[in-house]
Design a protein around this motif. Structure first.
Motif, mmCIF file in Angstrom:
data_model
loop_
_atom_site.group_PDB
_atom_site.id
_atom_site.type_symbol
_atom_site.label_atom_id
_atom_site.label_comp_id
_atom_site.label_asym_id
_atom_site.label_seq_id
_atom_site.Cartn_x
_atom_site.Cartn_y
_atom_site.Cartn_z
ATOM 1 N N GLY A 1 69.836 -71.269 24.348
ATOM 2 C CA GLY A 1 68.771 -70.675 23.548
ATOM 3 C C GLY A 1 69.337 -69.765 22.475
ATOM 4 N N ASN A 2 70.365 -68.986 22.846
ATOM 5 C CA ASN A 2 71.031 -68.120 21.860
ATOM 6 C C ASN A 2 71.696 -68.966 20.776
ATOM 7 O OD1 ASN A 2 70.261 -65.836 23.258
ATOM 8 N ND2 ASN A 2 72.203 -65.625 24.340
ATOM 9 N N MET A 3 72.295 -70.088 21.188
ATOM 10 C CA MET A 3 72.942 -70.968 20.216
ATOM 11 C C MET A 3 71.934 -71.449 19.172
ATOM 12 S SD MET A 3 74.960 -74.611 20.796
ATOM 13 C CE MET A 3 73.467 -75.489 21.298
ATOM 14 N N LYS A 4 70.759 -71.852 19.612
ATOM 15 C CA LYS A 4 69.741 -72.331 18.672
ATOM 16 C C LYS A 4 69.343 -71.240 17.683
ATOM 17 C CE LYS A 4 65.318 -74.751 18.361
ATOM 18 N NZ LYS A 4 64.914 -73.996 17.170
ATOM 19 N N LEU A 5 69.197 -70.002 18.182
ATOM 20 C CA LEU A 5 68.838 -68.892 17.308
ATOM 21 C C LEU A 5 69.903 -68.662 16.238
ATOM 22 C CD1 LEU A 5 67.508 -66.324 19.937
ATOM 23 C CD2 LEU A 5 66.154 -67.383 18.123
ATOM 24 N N ILE A 6 71.160 -68.665 16.642
ATOM 25 C CA ILE A 6 72.246 -68.392 15.699
ATOM 26 C C ILE A 6 72.406 -69.542 14.698
ATOM 27 C CG2 ILE A 6 74.720 -67.966 15.472
ATOM 28 C CD1 ILE A 6 73.214 -65.622 16.654
ATOM 29 N N ILE A 7 72.368 -70.778 15.187
ATOM 30 C CA ILE A 7 72.539 -71.910 14.268
ATOM 31 C C ILE A 7 71.355 -72.012 13.302
ATOM 32 C CG2 ILE A 7 72.633 -74.433 14.131
ATOM 33 C CD1 ILE A 7 74.492 -74.437 16.505
ATOM 34 N N ASP A 8 70.142 -71.756 13.790
ATOM 35 C CA ASP A 8 68.985 -71.730 12.883
ATOM 36 C C ASP A 8 69.169 -70.641 11.824
ATOM 37 O OD1 ASP A 8 67.799 -73.802 14.224
ATOM 38 O OD2 ASP A 8 66.297 -72.578 15.251
ATOM 39 N N GLY A 9 69.700 -69.490 12.254
ATOM 40 C CA GLY A 9 69.961 -68.410 11.306
ATOM 41 C C GLY A 9 70.995 -68.804 10.275
ATOM 42 N N LYS A 10 72.030 -69.503 10.717
ATOM 43 C CA LYS A 10 73.065 -69.956 9.793
ATOM 44 C C LYS A 10 72.497 -70.935 8.766
ATOM 45 C CE LYS A 10 77.261 -72.665 9.352
ATOM 46 N NZ LYS A 10 77.721 -71.846 8.221
ATOM 47 N N ILE A 11 71.682 -71.875 9.224
ATOM 48 C CA ILE A 11 71.082 -72.856 8.310
ATOM 49 C C ILE A 11 70.244 -72.149 7.239
ATOM 50 C CG2 ILE A 11 69.383 -74.717 8.154
ATOM 51 C CD1 ILE A 11 70.383 -75.628 10.942
ATOM 52 N N ALA A 12 69.469 -71.153 7.666
ATOM 53 C CA ALA A 12 68.640 -70.402 6.711
ATOM 54 C C ALA A 12 69.516 -69.649 5.703
ATOM 55 C CB ALA A 12 67.727 -69.433 7.462
ATOM 56 N N LEU A 13 70.618 -69.036 6.184
ATOM 57 C CA LEU A 13 71.521 -68.313 5.281
ATOM 58 C C LEU A 13 72.183 -69.271 4.303
ATOM 59 C CD1 LEU A 13 73.271 -65.832 7.758
ATOM 60 C CD2 LEU A 13 71.689 -65.229 5.916
ATOM 61 N N ASN A 14 72.592 -70.443 4.782
ATOM 62 C CA ASN A 14 73.230 -71.422 3.892
ATOM 63 C C ASN A 14 72.266 -71.884 2.803
ATOM 64 O OD1 ASN A 14 75.608 -71.292 5.277
ATOM 65 N ND2 ASN A 14 75.355 -73.217 6.375
ATOM 66 N N ARG A 15 70.996 -72.078 3.179
ATOM 67 C CA ARG A 15 70.003 -72.495 2.184
ATOM 68 C C ARG A 15 69.805 -71.412 1.126
ATOM 69 N NH1 ARG A 15 65.639 -74.993 6.507
ATOM 70 N NH2 ARG A 15 66.593 -77.081 6.703
ATOM 71 N N LEU A 16 69.756 -70.163 1.590
ATOM 72 C CA LEU A 16 69.581 -69.052 0.657
ATOM 73 C C LEU A 16 70.789 -68.931 -0.264
ATOM 74 C CD1 LEU A 16 67.905 -66.628 -0.253
ATOM 75 C CD2 LEU A 16 69.051 -65.261 1.520
ATOM 76 N N ALA A 17 71.996 -69.075 0.315
ATOM 77 C CA ALA A 17 73.209 -68.987 -0.495
ATOM 78 C C ALA A 17 73.259 -70.114 -1.524
ATOM 79 C CB ALA A 17 74.445 -69.042 0.406
ATOM 80 N N ALA A 18 72.839 -71.322 -1.108
ATOM 81 C CA ALA A 18 72.837 -72.459 -2.028
ATOM 82 C C ALA A 18 71.831 -72.259 -3.158
ATOM 83 C CB ALA A 18 72.527 -73.744 -1.269
ATOM 84 N N ALA A 19 70.681 -71.678 -2.815
ATOM 85 C CA ALA A 19 69.657 -71.433 -3.825
ATOM 86 C C ALA A 19 70.125 -70.403 -4.854
ATOM 87 C CB ALA A 19 68.369 -70.955 -3.158
ATOM 88 N N ASN A 20 70.935 -69.443 -4.392
ATOM 89 C CA ASN A 20 71.433 -68.390 -5.280
ATOM 90 C C ASN A 20 72.712 -68.785 -5.999
ATOM 91 O OD1 ASN A 20 69.321 -66.684 -4.575
ATOM 92 N ND2 ASN A 20 70.464 -65.773 -2.870
ATOM 93 N N ASP A 21 73.304 -69.917 -5.594
ATOM 94 C CA ASP A 21 74.569 -70.340 -6.185
ATOM 95 C C ASP A 21 74.544 -71.856 -6.384
ATOM 96 O OD1 ASP A 21 77.128 -70.604 -7.071
ATOM 97 O OD2 ASP A 21 78.092 -70.235 -5.138
ATOM 98 N N PRO A 22 73.880 -72.330 -7.428
ATOM 99 C CA PRO A 22 73.748 -73.772 -7.659
ATOM 100 C C PRO A 22 75.088 -74.490 -7.819
ATOM 101 C CG PRO A 22 72.247 -72.519 -9.059
ATOM 102 C CD PRO A 22 73.192 -71.535 -8.432
ATOM 103 N N SER A 23 76.169 -73.749 -8.120
ATOM 104 C CA SER A 23 77.474 -74.381 -8.326
ATOM 105 C C SER A 23 78.032 -74.980 -7.044
ATOM 106 C CB SER A 23 78.477 -73.364 -8.872
ATOM 107 O OG SER A 23 78.788 -72.382 -7.882
ATOM 108 N N GLY A 24 77.480 -74.515 -5.864
ATOM 109 C CA GLY A 24 77.939 -75.063 -4.593
ATOM 110 C C GLY A 24 79.115 -74.315 -3.998
ATOM 111 N N ALA A 25 79.486 -73.162 -4.571
ATOM 112 C CA ALA A 25 80.641 -72.408 -4.062
ATOM 113 C C ALA A 25 80.416 -71.884 -2.665
ATOM 114 C CB ALA A 25 80.954 -71.236 -5.011
ATOM 115 N N ASN A 26 79.152 -71.747 -2.256
ATOM 116 C CA ASN A 26 78.859 -71.192 -0.937
ATOM 117 C C ASN A 26 78.468 -72.261 0.073
ATOM 118 O OD1 ASN A 26 79.252 -68.339 -1.222
ATOM 119 N ND2 ASN A 26 77.458 -68.305 -2.554
ATOM 120 N N GLN A 27 78.912 -73.491 -0.140
ATOM 121 C CA GLN A 27 78.616 -74.525 0.832
ATOM 122 C C GLN A 27 79.317 -74.215 2.146
ATOM 123 O OE1 GLN A 27 79.785 -78.208 -0.919
ATOM 124 N NE2 GLN A 27 77.977 -78.343 -2.226
#
Length: 262
Positions: free
Chosen positions: A231-257
């Motif tokens: 259950g903790n794993m799901k919380l952390i991985i879901d959090g990571k996915i959300a952070l990656n999406r936010l980073a990608a939205a703020n950096d269209p160049s893809g440097a934060n993939q």
């Protein structure tokens, strides 16, 4: 080689520091951050501590100097002197989010595979080896974790519950592994910028584990402990996915993939 999720902190002042020295300093800081060493407590004598790490006293002293520079410990002279903990380090939300973005999903799953194995076996052995007439402090620690109000206090209290399960397993190796794993996991789990872990939900799961251990049901205890980790794993991985999406939205160049698997 094991790699911390949080990763090495930059040395004070940007100076170049030996990886071995920084690694030893980080291990001591991690022990303090999860409550294994408390503020005001004196560290073991330098010769003993160096022996525990398998390093020279001179190397240990350089690691302690790094911790002094960060304000985590101080060294006092005199008859009652020694090195004392003066501040408990806790990663900032910025450090945690940056580290999680850098860590691959593959590395996270590998971490949680290890954690499930350790926590599951610790709960199994705790149920198997705890005497029927023994009174544990597990329920007390579960309540303390639920009632903690700050992120840091909740992280420490949550870790303390899991340490106690490992103590009851009567396995020093499992306890050492649980301490290391909790030092990495707990700050992420209770960081609001990463996930929305529920104190009440964790409390309910903790009490289920307590009941299985105190009722001497090892298979059930292991099942519940593994489910808790997943259950903790799901919380952390879901959090990571959300952070990656936010980073990608703020950096269209893809440097934060997402980083490549480690």
């Amino acid at each position: 080689m094991h790699q911390s999720l949080i990763g090495d902190s930059p040395s004070a002042g940007g100076a170049s520091v030996s990886p071995q020295i920084s690694g030893i300093a980080q291990k001591i800081a991690s022990a303090i951050s999860v409550g294994m060493l408390s503020v005001g407590e004196r560290l073991p004598p330098e010769a003993d501590l160096a022996g525990q790490f398998g390093i020279a006293v001179a190397t240990l002293r350089k690691a302690l100097a790094e911790l002094r520079a960060e304000g985590i410990v101080e060294t006092r002279r005199g008859r009652n002197g020694g090195t004392f903990v003066v501040q408990s380090p806790f990663p900032s939300p910025e450090t945690l989010t940056a580290s999680l973005i850098r860590t691959s999903t593959t590395a996270l799953r590998d971490f949680f595979d290890e954690h499930a194995a350790v926590s599951g076996m610790a709960a199994y052995l705790a149920a198997e080896r705890t005497s029927p007439d023994a009174r544990t402090r597990l329920a007390e620690f579960a309540f303390l974790a639920r009632e903690a109000r700050t992120v840091r206090d909740r992280s420490l209290a949550d870790s303390r519950f899991h340490f106690e399960v490992a103590v009851l397993s009567q396995s020093q190796r499992l306890l050492t592994s649980e301490q290391r794993l909790q030092s990495e996991l707990s700050p992420f789990l209770w960081c609001g910028q990463i996930c929305r872990a529920s104190a009440q939900g964790a409390f309910t799961e903790h009490l289920d584990i307590v009941m299985a251990i105190e009722q001497r049901a090892p298979d059930r205890a292991r099942e519940l402990a593994v489910a808790h980790v997943r259950g903790n794993m799901k919380l952390i991985i879901d959090g990571k996915i959300a952070l990656n999406r936010l980073a990608a939205a703020n950096d269209p160049s893809g440097a934060n993939q997402e980083a490549s698997p480690r």
